[in-house]
Design a protein around this motif. Sequence first.
Motif, short mmCIF file in Angstrom:
data_model
loop_
_atom_site.label_atom_id
_atom_site.label_comp_id
_atom_site.label_asym_id
_atom_site.label_seq_id
_atom_site.Cartn_x
_atom_site.Cartn_y
_atom_site.Cartn_z
N PHE A 1 0.79 -1.13 0.06
CA PHE A 1 -0.01 0.05 0.08
C PHE A 1 0.74 1.12 0.10
O PHE A 1 1.82 1.33 0.64
N SER A 2 0.58 2.15 -0.85
CA SER A 2 1.15 3.40 -1.02
C SER A 2 1.13 4.28 0.58
O SER A 2 -0.17 4.22 0.94
N ASP B 1 -7.18 -1.42 -12.00
CA ASP B 1 -5.83 -1.28 -11.99
C ASP B 1 -5.10 -1.76 -10.66
O ASP B 1 -5.31 -2.59 -10.14
N ARG B 2 -4.31 -0.67 -10.37
CA ARG B 2 -3.79 -1.02 -8.97
C ARG B 2 -4.56 0.10 -8.04
O ARG B 2 -3.68 0.55 -6.93
N THR B 3 -5.68 0.66 -8.22
CA THR B 3 -6.23 1.80 -7.38
C THR B 3 -7.58 1.39 -6.86
O THR B 3 -8.55 0.85 -7.50
N ARG C 1 -12.02 7.92 -0.85
CA ARG C 1 -10.83 7.67 -0.78
C ARG C 1 -10.11 6.84 -1.70
O ARG C 1 -10.93 5.87 -1.99
N GLN C 2 -8.98 7.01 -2.08
CA GLN C 2 -8.24 6.06 -3.33
C GLN C 2 -6.94 5.79 -2.62
O GLN C 2 -6.29 6.77 -1.96
N LEU D 1 -6.44 -9.01 -5.47
CA LEU D 1 -7.53 -8.00 -5.67
C LEU D 1 -8.83 -8.51 -6.07
O LEU D 1 -9.93 -8.03 -5.84
N ASP D 2 -8.80 -9.62 -6.70
CA ASP D 2 -10.07 -10.09 -6.99
C ASP D 2 -10.86 -10.99 -6.12
O ASP D 2 -11.99 -11.45 -6.14
#
Length: 157
Positions: free
Chosen positions: A5-6, A64-66, A95-96, A105-106
């Motif tokens: 996580f960023s 994607d990755r968001t 929030r993103q 993620l699936d």
Amino acid sequence: MIDPFSTTFDAMDRLVGQLVSGVRSTASAAAGMPLDLFRTGDHYVLTMDLPGVDPGTIDVSVEDRTLTIRAERSPRTDPDVQWLARERPTGTYARQLTVGRGLALDEITASYEDGVLSLTIPVAEEARPRRIDVAHHAGGGAPTQITSGAESRAAES
């Protein structure tokens, strides 16, 4: 270990806040949707406070990755109400979070209970740590298994 996580939520919060309300600041978006994030075992858990939100307005999506979380708290519209104080914010919150690779993620699951949204995000199977067994060929004979010191001590007991 790399955190998937960023930790730079501010830029995304600012962008989403501008898109959603045009004037909402990063601080108010985070204040409206405070979150906790931790890892336990082979999954991450994200909990987010969303008191007073209609569960039907909660939207969790991944592109994607968001990871994007949106929810709406409707204002009270009783015509006979004379407001003396009105500090609880209303409107759409978003929030993103940018997530790293190595997450399934699936397979994200979500639940909402007592004003708290909980997401469980599994670590992808290929990203999980695993032990690799090493075979040792002693003097041209059959291979024998090499075990760690703790395992061999336990076997001797």
